[in-house]
Design an enzyme around this catalytic site. Structure first.
Site, PDB file in Angstrom:
ATOM      1  N   HIS A 189      25.654  14.963  33.415  1.00 53.01           N
ATOM      2  CA  HIS A 189      26.490  14.602  34.560  1.00 53.01           C
ATOM      3  C   HIS A 189      25.920  15.269  35.803  1.00 53.01           C
ATOM      4  O   HIS A 189      25.764  16.487  35.842  1.00 53.01           O
ATOM      5  CB  HIS A 189      27.944  15.033  34.361  1.00 53.01           C
ATOM      6  CG  HIS A 189      28.820  14.678  35.525  1.00 53.01           C
ATOM      7  ND1 HIS A 189      29.471  13.464  35.617  1.00 53.01           N
ATOM      8  CD2 HIS A 189      29.126  15.365  36.669  1.00 53.01           C
ATOM      9  CE1 HIS A 189      30.141  13.425  36.758  1.00 53.01           C
ATOM     10  NE2 HIS A 189      29.952  14.557  37.404  1.00 53.01           N
ATOM     11  N   CYS A 190      25.583  14.470  36.803  1.00 58.20           N
ATOM     12  CA  CYS A 190      24.967  14.985  38.022  1.00 58.20           C
ATOM     13  C   CYS A 190      26.019  15.103  39.116  1.00 58.20           C
ATOM     14  O   CYS A 190      26.561  14.093  39.582  1.00 58.20           O
ATOM     15  CB  CYS A 190      23.828  14.061  38.471  1.00 58.20           C
ATOM     16  SG  CYS A 190      22.963  14.642  39.939  1.00 58.20           S
TER      17      CYS A 190
END
Length: 392
Positions: A189-190
């Site tokens: 997850h960025c």
């Protein structure tokens, strides 16, 4: 001269903080002061801050801080997206204000006024594509296709149900606790994108990293050419050698030229240093993810393999210890065996070497196939949605 030294110290401190924050957990920095700075920046400082708030303002304020932390770190939010756009726009604004007056120059033509804007626009486009594209969300409508596309390897992936979505989890997928959804071929997850990086948008993420590295490289080189052009146009080297009698050599001229540049164009130099540092970090990050793509591995799977191999290593050590214990017990009850030569004992194979642990990645199907799978994801192909014919 004092101002120049302040700028140099500021640049070195900035470099140390950025490298420590982003790379301090790397194995190469283990046990060094960079690792300690990384720990302080990522968790130590925040813990001290929470204690301070709780001691001075009470538990209500510390709970409020924890609520803000939950929103910023555990739920989808656009904070880092806004921060990225702010950094990009402010950097480009300072470049325009400080360097466009010298373009066209001795080494740069006027077209760079427009190509730089185009390059920034492409970077923003890739950012938007990565941020708002579907990473490969798994639901009841497409779970069967993903189950066929990614079979279980029964090593790090086995058949199980997602406890949140209540659907079977395909191999290589993970339920993102921040986005609250299962993502196919989940990488990570960025926060910068406020989105997961998965099967469908890894290509945009890779393009974003590569383009921004090239953007930083372009900016650094362009500023360097602007400064070199000013040196040429103002005949600084000629003045230093002819009027001030300085030796016409690199070692003789370099300190004086650097002093003149820091005094006259300190903003441009700071921007160039900033772009160079960010460019190096982006190059390392892109190289890491490129290696993952070439081997058809994800960041999530890298951690899973590390856990699996660590568990297997401990299991082998336990088996070797048990075998050695049994051998010693049986040796005590049997006749005395002849002593083993020291040389033979030295070259004898260790019991742990007999059970070497190998990472068997069944999803690695070769360099070309792996790259094609990233560029042209399985779920975007016509065969993905085509119903499978049952054998008669």
């Amino acid at each position: 001269m004092a101002v120049q030294w302040v700028l140099v110290c500021h640049g070195l401190v900035t470099l140390l903080v950025v490298v420590s924050f982003l790379c301090g957990q790397w194995p190469i920095f283990q046990g060094t002061f960079i690792e300690r700075i990384h720990f302080f920046l990522t968790s130590g400082a925040y813990d001290y801050f929470l204690r301070f708030v709780g001691a001075v303002f009470g538990s209500k304020c510390s709970n409020a801080v924890l609520s803000v932390e939950y929103y910023c770190c555990d739920r989808p939010n656009p904070i880092l997206q806004i921060f990225y756009l702010g950094i990009l726009s402010m950097t480009y604004y300072f470049i325009v204000k400080s360097s466009f007056a010298y373009i066209p120059g001795y080494y740069l033509s006027g077209i760079h006024r427009y190509t730089s804007l185009l390059a920034v626009a492409v970077g923003i486009l890739l950012f938007l594509l990565t941020s708002f594209s579907d990473p490969g969300t798994i639901n009841s409508a497409n779970v069967s296709q993903y189950l066929s596309a990614y079979p279980y390897d029964n090593i790090i992936y086995a058949e199980k149900e997602c406890s949140t979505c209540k659907i079977q989890k395909p191999a290589r997928s993970k339920h993102c606790s921040i986005c609250d959804r299962c993502v196919a071929r989940f990488d990570h997850h960025c926060g910068w994108m406020n989105n997961c990086i998965g099967e469908r948008n890894t290509r945009y993420f890779m393009a974003f990293l590569l383009w921004h590295f090239l953007l930083c490289l372009y900016g650094t080189v362009a500023i360097g050419l602007v400064l070199a052009g000013r040196l040429k146009e103002l005949r600084v080297v000629y003045i230093l050698t002819v009027y001030y009698g300085i030796e016409n050599s690199f070692l003789g001229l370099a300190p004086h030229v650097a002093q003149w540049l820091l005094g006259s164009y300190n903003t441009l130099i700071l921007i160039a240093v900033f772009l160079a540092i960010v460019g190096m970090l982006l190059a390392g990050f892109f190289g890491y993810h490129a290696k993952l793509c070439l081997t058809n591995t994800t960041t999530n799977e890298t951690f899973k393999w590390q856990e699996y191999m660590s568990w297997q290593r401990k299991l082998n050590e336990a088996k070797a210890s048990a075998a050695a214990l049994r051998a010693s017990i049986s040796g005590m009850s049997s006749d005395r065996k002849p002593l083993l030569s020291k040389w033979r004992a030295f070259f004898q194979r260790s019991p742990l070497q007999d059970g070497q642990i190998v990472q068997n990645n069944v999803y690695d199907k070769g360099f070309v196939h792996n790259v094609v799978e990233v560029i042209y994801p399985l779920s975007s192909r016509p065969s993905f949605t085509r119903p499978k014919l049952k054998p008669t």
